[in-house]
Design an enzyme around this catalytic site. Sequence first.
Site, PDB file in Angstrom:
ATOM      1  N   CYS A   2     -42.269  52.668  55.249  1.00 33.06           N
ATOM      2  CA  CYS A   2     -42.935  53.936  54.956  1.00 33.06           C
ATOM      3  C   CYS A   2     -42.351  54.610  53.705  1.00 33.06           C
ATOM      4  O   CYS A   2     -41.259  54.286  53.261  1.00 33.06           O
ATOM      5  CB  CYS A   2     -42.880  54.906  56.134  1.00 33.06           C
ATOM      6  SG  CYS A   2     -43.720  54.324  57.603  1.00 33.06           S
ATOM      7  N   ARG A  47     -47.907  54.334  54.961  1.00 37.58           N
ATOM      8  CA  ARG A  47     -47.401  53.967  56.284  1.00 37.58           C
ATOM      9  C   ARG A  47     -47.306  52.459  56.473  1.00 37.58           C
ATOM     10  O   ARG A  47     -48.239  51.723  56.172  1.00 37.58           O
ATOM     11  CB  ARG A  47     -48.317  54.536  57.365  1.00 37.58           C
ATOM     12  CG  ARG A  47     -47.829  54.231  58.770  1.00 37.58           C
ATOM     13  CD  ARG A  47     -48.687  54.898  59.810  1.00 37.58           C
ATOM     14  NE  ARG A  47     -48.165  54.625  61.139  1.00 37.58           N
ATOM     15  CZ  ARG A  47     -48.909  54.556  62.217  1.00 37.58           C
ATOM     16  NH1 ARG A  47     -50.203  54.767  62.144  1.00 37.58           N
ATOM     17  NH2 ARG A  47     -48.369  54.287  63.384  1.00 37.58           N
ATOM     18  N   SER A  49     -46.903  50.310  59.715  1.00 35.42           N
ATOM     19  CA  SER A  49     -46.965  50.411  61.180  1.00 35.42           C
ATOM     20  C   SER A  49     -46.091  49.335  61.794  1.00 35.42           C
ATOM     21  O   SER A  49     -46.338  48.152  61.609  1.00 35.42           O
ATOM     22  CB  SER A  49     -48.406  50.239  61.666  1.00 35.42           C
ATOM     23  OG  SER A  49     -49.237  51.197  61.077  1.00 35.42           O
ATOM     24  N   ASP A  98     -41.766  60.752  66.693  1.00 34.42           N
ATOM     25  CA  ASP A  98     -40.646  61.611  66.310  1.00 34.42           C
ATOM     26  C   ASP A  98     -41.065  62.578  65.216  1.00 34.42           C
ATOM     27  O   ASP A  98     -40.486  63.644  65.065  1.00 34.42           O
ATOM     28  CB  ASP A  98     -39.393  60.810  65.940  1.00 34.42           C
ATOM     29  CG  ASP A  98     -39.644  59.562  65.128  1.00 34.42           C
ATOM     30  OD1 ASP A  98     -40.792  59.336  64.683  1.00 34.42           O
ATOM     31  OD2 ASP A  98     -38.689  58.800  64.939  1.00 34.42           O
TER      32      ASP A  98
END
Length: 166
Positions: A2, A47, A49, A98
């Site tokens: 990321c 991102r 994943s 988070d």
Amino acid sequence: MCGFAGFVGEVEDREQVLVNMMNTIIHRGPDSEGKYVDEDAALGFRRLSIIDLSSVGDQPLYNEDKSMVLVFNGEIYNMPQLRRELEREGAVFESDSDTEVILQGYLLHGEEYVKELNGIFAIALWDALEQTLYLFRDRVGVKPLFYTRRGDTLVFASELKGIFAF
């Protein structure tokens, strides 16, 4: 892995500048991207994943009225404990991320909440109501976060080349 990039200040063609910055760090997150652009700030996220493959983990993450915008790279090791504490204080969560714990903690406790985070992280949080950008990094500096000023504009990114694309 990321990564994120962005800026705060007056910039012509804001969205295209942000896209250029994000494209330089595409290798940090080829799975998805997200952007936030207003007249004062621009935040972009790439991102990768790994655990949660759903769109629930997409960023930027917003509060209910979208006046708070957060991008985050890292992992918060004490996230389950922090989440339970925030739930006891009335926080309501829509995901297991988070990232959302960080945002809810900020909403309840302000910028000092970052001191509660145990982990490796780089965070950019734009508070549109206060017109304030917060940049946070873990205490050891494991997750990269670079920033500089270009005139009256603050530019930041997970990699230097993201800044150079500004």
